[in-house]
Design a protein around this motif. Structure first.
Motif, PDB file in Angstrom:
ATOM      1  N   LYS A   1       0.828  -1.206   0.000  1.00  0.00           N
ATOM      2  CA  LYS A   1       0.000   0.000   0.000  1.00  0.00           C
ATOM      3  C   LYS A   1       0.864   1.259   0.000  1.00  0.00           C
ATOM      4  O   LYS A   1       0.548   2.242  -0.680  1.00  0.00           O
ATOM      5  N   ALA A   2       1.962   1.232   0.729  1.00  0.00           N
ATOM      6  CA  ALA A   2       2.853   2.390   0.773  1.00  0.00           C
ATOM      7  C   ALA A   2       3.526   2.640  -0.570  1.00  0.00           C
ATOM      8  O   ALA A   2       3.774   3.793  -0.950  1.00  0.00           O
ATOM      9  N   ALA A   3       3.814   1.560  -1.306  1.00  0.00           N
ATOM     10  CA  ALA A   3       4.505   1.695  -2.596  1.00  0.00           C
ATOM     11  C   ALA A   3       3.592   2.210  -3.701  1.00  0.00           C
ATOM     12  O   ALA A   3       4.063   2.780  -4.694  1.00  0.00           O
ATOM     13  N   LEU A   4       2.284   2.011  -3.552  1.00  0.00           N
ATOM     14  CA  LEU A   4       1.351   2.373  -4.626  1.00  0.00           C
ATOM     15  C   LEU A   4       1.314   3.873  -4.888  1.00  0.00           C
ATOM     16  O   LEU A   4       1.050   4.302  -6.017  1.00  0.00           O
ATOM     17  N   GLY A   5       1.591   4.678  -3.874  1.00  0.00           N
ATOM     18  CA  GLY A   5       1.514   6.126  -4.047  1.00  0.00           C
ATOM     19  C   GLY A   5       2.427   6.668  -5.128  1.00  0.00           C
ATOM     20  O   GLY A   5       2.107   7.671  -5.771  1.00  0.00           O
TER      21      GLY A   5
END
Length: 301
Positions: free
Chosen positions: A108-112
């Protein structure tokens, strides 16, 4: 003397819920045959293994294809973590593997980093042209394909499921020219574990939704019958992202002859692109200037 294309002068959109297997071109050809249509095209290629919305334009609707191609689209796809392939999907040869598996929070953190205006390198096995040749043809011949990064607008990219440690399901809304396979590849690289697309479905494209699409089995079963014609959607649905202007009767006649024609007052700005209608039927697409629409495309409906 040019050869006259055979078939019916039939216009509208047929939204197909494409199955895995056939190419987008094969689907268009089947639809053209089933409807006996003179002219057909599609608004946005899907890879053979992908499913979902393939909007097929018939007749005069082909003039609205660019507006569906440019519209936002949404994809649901599953990424196989721990493997990269030469095609960036499950059909390709595995190139690298990793035992690393990111947590849900890491994903989820990488999706940004993949949301907003991003630069994306298309897959080597894609239809992008390099010096006049399709990239996939060069890749298949063993050439080292170097593809330049291209801009892409990503409206949203969210994680919707984590079936197991090796897979993550995502949904993405993006603009024109997006490659889901590139997102999977680059996300895997960002997470330090590699990745490729396992499954891909286009769930909507502009105004067209996969759940409202016609299956290829239906196309086969209803071929050459009025029942298939009944599934056609109006040409105007390809213009929903443009403002509509009401033409006067005289203005419609002028526009149909390629000349500027009078339209009723609207809140569009000078120079805006819009489309004009008469009794709900598209007349032309063009630029609004001082009470008139200056046509760039004219419909024969």
């Amino acid at each position: 003397m040019g050869r006259t294309r055979k078939g019916r002068d039939i216009s509208g959109w047929l939204v197909i819920d494409k199955p895995a297997g056939p190419t987008s071109t094969a689907v268009v050809n089947k639809v053209r045959w089933a409807l006996g249509a003179k002219k057909a095209g599609h608004a946005g290629t899907l890879d053979p293994d992908a499913t979902g919305v393939l909007a097929v334009a018939l007749g005069e609707a082909t003039k609205t294809v660019p507006y569906i191609t440019d519209a936002l689209k949404a994809y649901r796809f599953t990424v196989r973590l721990g493997q990269s392939t030469n095609t960036d999907d499950a059909e390709g040869e595995v190139l690298d593997t990793s035992d690393t598996r990111p947590t849900d929070e890491q994903i989820k953190a990488a999706l940004g980093a993949f949301v907003g205006d991003i630069m994306q390198v298309p897959p080597k096995f894609s239809a992008v042209k390099i010096d006049g040749e399709r990239a996939y043809k060069l890749a298949r011949s063993g050439e080292d394909v170097d593809i330049a990064a291209r801009p892409l607008w990503v409206e949203e990219l969210i994680m919707t499921d984590r079936p197991d440690a090796d897979h993550v399901t995502l949904e993405m809304t993006c603009g024109k020219g997006g490659y889901v396979r590139s997102i999977a590849r680059d996300l895997g690289a960002a997470l330090g574990c590699f990745g490729h697309v396992r499954e891909l479905r286009r769930i909507w494209s502009g105004p067209f939704d996969a759940d409202e699409g016609v299956s290829m089995e239906q196309v086969e079963a209803l071929a050459h019958t009025p029942d298939l014609d009944a599934h056609l959607r109006p040409v105007a649905e390809g213009l929903v992202d443009l403002p509509e202007l009401k033409a006067t009767t005289e203005g419609a006649t002028r526009m149909r002859n390629g000349n500027p024609g009078m339209v009723l007052a609207s809140d569009v700005e000078y120079g805006d692109e819009a489309w004009a209608s008469l009794d709900g039927v598209p007349v032309a697409v063009g630029r609004y200037k001082a009470g008139e629409l200056h046509p760039s495309r004219v419909f024969n409906l």
